[in-house]
Design an enzyme around this catalytic site. Structure first.
Site, PDB file in Angstrom:
ATOM      1  N   SER A   1       0.795  -1.230   0.000  1.00  0.00           N
ATOM      2  CA  SER A   1       0.000   0.000   0.000  1.00  0.00           C
ATOM      3  C   SER A   1       0.828   1.281   0.000  1.00  0.00           C
ATOM      4  O   SER A   1       0.279   2.354  -0.252  1.00  0.00           O
ATOM      5  CB  SER A   1      -0.940   0.011   1.216  1.00  0.00           C
ATOM      6  OG  SER A   1      -0.201  -0.050   2.417  1.00  0.00           O
TER       7      SER A   1
ATOM      8  N   HIS B   1       9.973  -0.787   1.934  1.00  0.00           N
ATOM      9  CA  HIS B   1       9.974  -0.977   3.390  1.00  0.00           C
ATOM     10  C   HIS B   1      10.025  -2.453   3.702  1.00  0.00           C
ATOM     11  O   HIS B   1       9.371  -3.265   3.045  1.00  0.00           O
ATOM     12  CB  HIS B   1       8.759  -0.317   4.061  1.00  0.00           C
ATOM     13  CG  HIS B   1       7.451  -0.649   3.436  1.00  0.00           C
ATOM     14  ND1 HIS B   1       7.014  -0.054   2.263  1.00  0.00           N
ATOM     15  CD2 HIS B   1       6.479  -1.527   3.796  1.00  0.00           C
ATOM     16  CE1 HIS B   1       5.829  -0.538   1.943  1.00  0.00           C
ATOM     17  NE2 HIS B   1       5.479  -1.446   2.856  1.00  0.00           N
ATOM     18  N   LEU B   2      10.795  -2.757   4.704  1.00  0.00           N
ATOM     19  CA  LEU B   2      10.953  -4.128   5.178  1.00  0.00           C
ATOM     20  C   LEU B   2      10.174  -4.258   6.483  1.00  0.00           C
ATOM     21  O   LEU B   2      10.440  -3.538   7.452  1.00  0.00           O
ATOM     22  CB  LEU B   2      12.444  -4.399   5.415  1.00  0.00           C
ATOM     23  CG  LEU B   2      12.848  -5.775   5.948  1.00  0.00           C
ATOM     24  CD1 LEU B   2      12.383  -6.884   5.026  1.00  0.00           C
ATOM     25  CD2 LEU B   2      14.367  -5.827   6.127  1.00  0.00           C
ATOM     26  N   HIS B   3       9.157  -5.146   6.458  1.00  0.00           N
ATOM     27  CA  HIS B   3       8.405  -5.409   7.691  1.00  0.00           C
ATOM     28  C   HIS B   3       9.219  -6.358   8.573  1.00  0.00           C
ATOM     29  O   HIS B   3       9.629  -7.434   8.122  1.00  0.00           O
ATOM     30  CB  HIS B   3       7.078  -6.113   7.383  1.00  0.00           C
ATOM     31  CG  HIS B   3       6.073  -5.305   6.644  1.00  0.00           C
ATOM     32  ND1 HIS B   3       5.002  -4.683   7.279  1.00  0.00           N
ATOM     33  CD2 HIS B   3       5.940  -5.007   5.328  1.00  0.00           C
ATOM     34  CE1 HIS B   3       4.256  -4.070   6.373  1.00  0.00           C
ATOM     35  NE2 HIS B   3       4.802  -4.244   5.178  1.00  0.00           N
TER      36      HIS B   3
HETATM   37  P1  AMP Z   1       2.579  -2.503   2.850  1.00  0.00           P
HETATM   38  O1  AMP Z   1       1.161  -3.009   2.942  1.00  0.00           O
HETATM   39  O2  AMP Z   1       3.607  -3.587   2.737  1.00  0.00           O
HETATM   40  O3  AMP Z   1       2.730  -1.440   1.801  1.00  0.00           O
HETATM   41  O4  AMP Z   1       2.870  -1.860   4.252  1.00  0.00           O
HETATM   42  C1  AMP Z   1       2.582  -0.548   4.575  1.00  0.00           C
HETATM   43  C2  AMP Z   1       2.523  -0.482   6.058  1.00  0.00           C
HETATM   44  O5  AMP Z   1       2.636   0.863   6.453  1.00  0.00           O
HETATM   45  C3  AMP Z   1       1.227  -1.014   6.668  1.00  0.00           C
HETATM   46  O6  AMP Z   1       1.518  -2.114   7.531  1.00  0.00           O
HETATM   47  C4  AMP Z   1       0.658   0.173   7.414  1.00  0.00           C
HETATM   48  O7  AMP Z   1       0.050  -0.181   8.624  1.00  0.00           O
HETATM   49  C5  AMP Z   1       1.906   1.030   7.619  1.00  0.00           C
HETATM   50  N1  AMP Z   1       1.678   2.456   7.778  1.00  0.00           N
HETATM   51  C6  AMP Z   1       0.871   3.243   7.010  1.00  0.00           C
HETATM   52  N2  AMP Z   1       0.949   4.525   7.434  1.00  0.00           N
HETATM   53  C7  AMP Z   1       1.822   4.539   8.480  1.00  0.00           C
HETATM   54  C8  AMP Z   1       2.310   5.554   9.338  1.00  0.00           C
HETATM   55  N3  AMP Z   1       1.938   6.845   9.197  1.00  0.00           N
HETATM   56  N4  AMP Z   1       3.183   5.212  10.315  1.00  0.00           N
HETATM   57  C9  AMP Z   1       3.561   3.919  10.467  1.00  0.00           C
HETATM   58  N5  AMP Z   1       3.136   2.910   9.679  1.00  0.00           N
HETATM   59  C10 AMP Z   1       2.277   3.207   8.696  1.00  0.00           C
END
Ligand code: AMP
Length: 116
Positions: A97, A102-104
């Protein structure tokens, strides 16, 4: 990138709970955690996602992995008796999203394999 959420966090314009930063990466807690520990490690430099990484990005990707190890140790899940999962999401099927690499890092509980 001026309209990028994670560039805003890196620059300090958008608030986040930052747990670690260095000259190449910033790590902050995910706002919607999926595990007791859920931290995102991002490069300071804007890279779209894991599918756009090229040979010139090798150093920063290595730095992301090193930062993840340091964060896991700081969070108390880096030892051989614990562990954690590292995930790069790419594209809609993976629910990617945010278009800034970004690395989770997720941990603090056990996970299934294969993931649901
Ligand atoms: P992805 O779905 O891999 O693109 O991960 C995006 C992540 O960003 C999701 O797990 C969201 O919860 C997280 N996220 C979105 N906005 C923020 C924010 N302002 N601060 C911290 N995490 C966020």
């Amino acid at each position: 990138m001026s309209d990028c959420l994670f560039c805003g966090i890196v620059s300090g314009d958008i608030p986040a709970e930052i747990v670690r930063s260095d000259d190449a990466t910033v790590a902050f807690r995910d706002v919607n955690p999926q595990a007791p520990v859920h931290i995102l490690i991002v490069p300071r430099r804007h890279i779209v996602n894991a599918s756009t990484v090229d040979g010139g990005d090798g150093d920063v990707v290595a730095r992301m992995l090193m930062a993840a190890k340091a964060v896991a140790d700081d969070e108390g899940i880096g030892g051989e008796d614990r562990g954690y999962r590292l995930v790069f999401n790419v594209g809609p099927d993976a629910l990617n999203s945010v278009d800034h690499l970004h690395l989770h890092l997720v941990g603090g509980r056990a996970f299934d394999w294969p993931p649901g």
